[in-house]
Design a protein around this motif. Structure first.
Motif, PDB file in Angstrom:
ATOM      1  N   ASP A 614      12.169   2.224 -51.048  1.00  0.00           N
ATOM      2  CA  ASP A 614      13.349   2.883 -51.605  1.00  0.00           C
ATOM      3  C   ASP A 614      12.954   4.150 -52.379  1.00  0.00           C
ATOM      4  OD1 ASP A 614      16.057   3.171 -52.576  1.00  0.00           O
ATOM      5  OD2 ASP A 614      15.206   2.585 -54.528  1.00  0.00           O
ATOM      6  N   GLU A 617      12.080   6.865 -50.059  1.00  0.00           N
ATOM      7  CA  GLU A 617      13.301   7.462 -49.514  1.00  0.00           C
ATOM      8  C   GLU A 617      13.891   8.446 -50.535  1.00  0.00           C
ATOM      9  OE1 GLU A 617      14.562   7.688 -46.676  1.00  0.00           O
ATOM     10  OE2 GLU A 617      16.403   8.690 -47.366  1.00  0.00           O
ATOM     11  N   ARG A 620      12.101  11.683 -50.354  1.00  0.00           N
ATOM     12  CA  ARG A 620      12.603  12.484 -49.218  1.00  0.00           C
ATOM     13  C   ARG A 620      13.899  13.199 -49.606  1.00  0.00           C
ATOM     14  NH1 ARG A 620      10.036   9.222 -45.690  1.00  0.00           N
ATOM     15  NH2 ARG A 620      11.327   7.414 -46.162  1.00  0.00           N
TER      16      ARG A 620
END
Ligand code: DGJ
Length: 730
Positions: A614, A617, A620
């Motif tokens: 998580d 992510e 990103r």
């Protein structure tokens, strides 16, 4: 013409687009400050402000009270020994041991452009018409000293830049004990003095105190501009806000010892001076020699701190930072310091590089620990040879592996230092700053190299440049982790020892000038245990500086607010780090750490391989946000909307496009409030008549509503939550 001289009234007028700076010559001799403030289109009657008709009159009318004249005349450049008992700018000792100096006007010159200062950083003009310069020459013929007071006016940028050049015109040496760069005498308006203060890990917090009778100073005698106090001072009228109030600010373009001092005198006048700190300073000026004092940037605002910030930001973006990266998007980097400290090898760095690449990160920076036997912080500084146990095959193999993963490569140096446990120190113990016969104090188990010595500068340059020539390196982090003690040079003659601290800084400037000349595409980031040498001088060489070792998102709010008071956000080194934070131990949401770091150069300071799926992510997504908003951070206009340092609840800032077409607003709820459901946040710098859509929603607002009504931000549960709102003109 931004500078004019009216011979009939002996008046110089220096105009920027919204300010005027007036200088008068009293009695055809004394150079006095008449006015700095809102632009005057007509100066009729202003000479009276020099008060030459008030008691005790000028010396030509009242020699009997000459010393009283000295103590109240608003000198543009005050000197020691002739009756001005306020803080002075210049103290010169003659070979006979006297310290009396009176500078009287002898001439002036006005010309287009802005000269560079040899060996020193300086604000520059790109074309002749961006700046005009006034040089007022004054002399003390008795001691054989000439001083050139230089004022460069940046009309569009709204700033006046001052410096002073001294020349020995006599036949014996002169000993300069104090040479400040700027002085301004104002009438008191119940001023408050605003400074930026702090400590390691808590740099540049905004501090305000009432200016009462006596002297109040910000200063450094640490050899660098310092974490503790910043080479900046502003006098502000009571109640000054972001948008209202008068501000008289000075900022020193220098990275060493400094003094910024304000004094309220018996006559209710206020003097503000700035320059090299006189403590421990003495410069021997031989006959015919000159000494150039560094520059001070003067800014006046009649529209509060916000306008002052915009003036500094524009001036520094347009006329100080030379790096080709100034207008380039900086690579999103990941630095391994907080990820590994000294405990890394090539495989670990490649592991980090792989995961970083997947998240969209563009550069890996290898921090401290890659050279000599540097597995701890008490050794090897000065031995700039690659540790092949950690990096088998050497640096180029390491760089190739990281490049092979698709990332650029950056490297850390601390070139100005030497560890007592190093081959360099064993070979050249005399290269460390020290006093013969005394054991110098260590700090972080290291000594400072004596950069007043050309051979030391050459050695250091050869080491750094040699490494950079040996591999494909895109970025350097230039660190500096201790302050001065035991100030002595084994090379300078006794009467020149007082020159050491200034000569050291000239050595630093020379090194960085050589570096960016030989490696023009290098992205250079300065650093000094975080923000210990974050000053305009260093920005002449690097477009960004590591702002603080404290990467805690909440502490960073205060640090970055104070820093952004003077510096564009694109200058501020800011990274996301792991939690609990390594310095303050606080846990903050990953998103908030990202939103705060996005208001700077942006990057990561953590072991990405240990993040959860998580969190990866979220990295990103943050990198995506960086690409979406960075043009605003880089080129936009910064507005401070709210300060949690003041309201103790929440922080908010905005960056708006210059053409008002979009704005990104960052809101951080530091503490959740009880029974408060939402807050109205009023934006700034938008087009009143335009409509703006809040990105990611269908909500459309008029510019007027956003600026005068505000946008509602809902209170969320929990502390340290934050959001970025992006408004785009429809
Ligand atoms: C101090 C810097 O501020 C840190 O980021 C890190 O580079 C260490 N020095 C390394 O010694």
């Amino acid at each position: 013409m931004s500078i004019t001289f009216d011979r009939a009234s002996n008046l110089f007028q220096l105009n920027t687009k919204s300010t005027s700076y007036l200088i008068g010559i009293a009695d055809d001799q004394y150079i006095g400050h008449i006015y700095y403030g809102r632009k005057l289109d007509n100066c009729q009657g202003c000479y009276e402000l020099l008060r030459t008709e008030e008691r005790p009159f000028v010396p030509s009318k009242n020699q009997r009270d000459k010393s009283a004249f000295g103590d109240c005349f608003p000198y543009e450049y005050s000197t020691v020994g002739v009756g001005d008992y306020r803080e002075s700018c210049l103290s010169v000792r003659t070979p006979q041991g006297h310290r009396v100096c009176e500078l009287v006007y002898t001439g002036h010159e006005i010309f287009d452009g802005k000269p560079e200062l040899p060996g020193l950083p300086s604000v520059f003009a790109k074309e002749g018409d961006q700046a005009q310069t006034l040089e007022i020459t004054c002399e003390d013929a008795q001691i054989g000293l000439k001083a050139v007071l230089r004022y460069s006016v940046f009309e569009d940028a709204d700033a006046v830049v001052r410096s002073v050049l001294l020349e020995n015109t006599g036949s014996g040496p002169l000993y300069i004990e104090r040479v400040l760069s700027a002085c301004m005498d104002l009438d008191d308006e119940s001023f408050e003095m605003l400074t930026l203060t702090g400590s390691w890990g808590r740099e540049r917090h905004i501090t305000k105190c009432p200016l009462t009778y006596g002297k109040h100073a910000a200063s450094s005698t640490r050899g660098c501009s310092s974490h503790q106090e910043h080479p900046f001072a502003a006098l502000v009228t009571p109640g000054t806000t972001q948008d209202t109030g008068e501000v008289y600010a000075m900022h020193f373009v220098y990275s060493g010892n400094f003094l910024a001092l304000c004094q309220k005198s018996q006559h209710d006048s206020v003097r503000m001076v700035m320059g090299i700190h006189p403590e421990g300073f003495e410069w021997v000026l031989k006959p015919g020699a000159t000494f150039q004092a560094p520059e001070v940037v003067c800014v006046y605002s009649d529209q509060g701190l916000g306008k002052m910030s915009h003036t500094f930001h524009d001036l520094y973006r347009g006329h100080l930072i030379r790096s080709p990266y100034l207008h380039k998007k900086r690579p999103v980097l990941i630095n391994n310091w907080e990820a590994t400290y000294f405990d890394f090898d090539a495989d670990k760095l490649v592991e980090i590089a792989k995961d970083a690449k997947e998240a969209g990160i563009e550069m890996l920076v290898m921090d401290d620990g890659w050279f000599g036997r540097r597995n701890r912080d008490d050794r090897s500084l000065g031995d700039w040879t690659v540790n092949e146990e950690k990096l088998p095959g050497g640096l180029s193999a390491m760089v190739e592996r990281v490049r092979g993963e698709g990332l650029a490569f950056g490297i850390w140096f601390e070139p100005e230092m030497v560890s007592p446990d190093s081959d360099l120190y064993r070979a050249h113990p005399d290269w460390a700053i020290q006093v013969p016969g005394r054991t110098p104090a260590q700090s972080r188990a290291q000594y400072v190299l004596d950069l007043s010595r050309p051979e030391v500068v050459d050695y250091v340059y050869a080491c750094v440049a040699g490494i950079l020539r040996s591999a494909d390196i895109s970025y350097v982090k230039w660190d500096m982790n201790r302050q001065f003690t035991d100030l002595g040079s084994m090379a300078l003659l006794p009467e020149h020892q007082g020159e050491l601290a200034h000569r050291y800084i000239l050595g630093v400037y020379e090194l960085q000038e050589r570096l960016i000349t030989e490696f023009p595409d290098l992205l250079l980031e300065n650093c000094a245990s975080g923000g210990g040498r974050f000053d305009p001088g260093m920005f002449y060489y690097s477009p960004q500086i590591w702002c603080s070792d404290d990467t805690d998102a909440v502490e960073r709010l205060a640090i970055q607010e104070g820093t952004a008071l003077l510096y564009p956000l694109s200058c501020i080194g800011a990274h996301v780090s792991a939690c609990p934070n390594h310095i303050v131990g606080r846990n903050t949401p990953f998103a908030t750490r990202g939103n705060v770091a996005l208001a700077g150069t942006f990057g990561y300071e953590l072991d990405i391989t240990r993040l959860s799926a998580d969190e990866k992510e979220q990295v990103r997504q943050q990198v995506e946000l960086y690409h979406r908003y960075n043009h605003l951070v880089q080129e936009g206009v910064y507005y401070r909307i709210a300060s949690w340092q003041e309201n103790h609840l929440y922080d908010c800032w905005e960056v708006a496009a210059e053409d008002k077409s979009e704005a990104a607003v960052t809101y951080v709820q530091v503490l959740s409030g009880v029974n408060v459901r939402s807050r109205k946040i009023r934006l700034k710098g938008l087009d009143e008549g335009a409509l703006y859509r809040l990105e990611g929603t269908d909500q459309v607002y008029s510019g007027q509503v956003l600026m005068y009504g505000g946008v509602l931000v809902k209170m969320e549960e929990g502390d340290f939550v934050s959001r970025v709102m992006h408004f785009v003109r429809v």
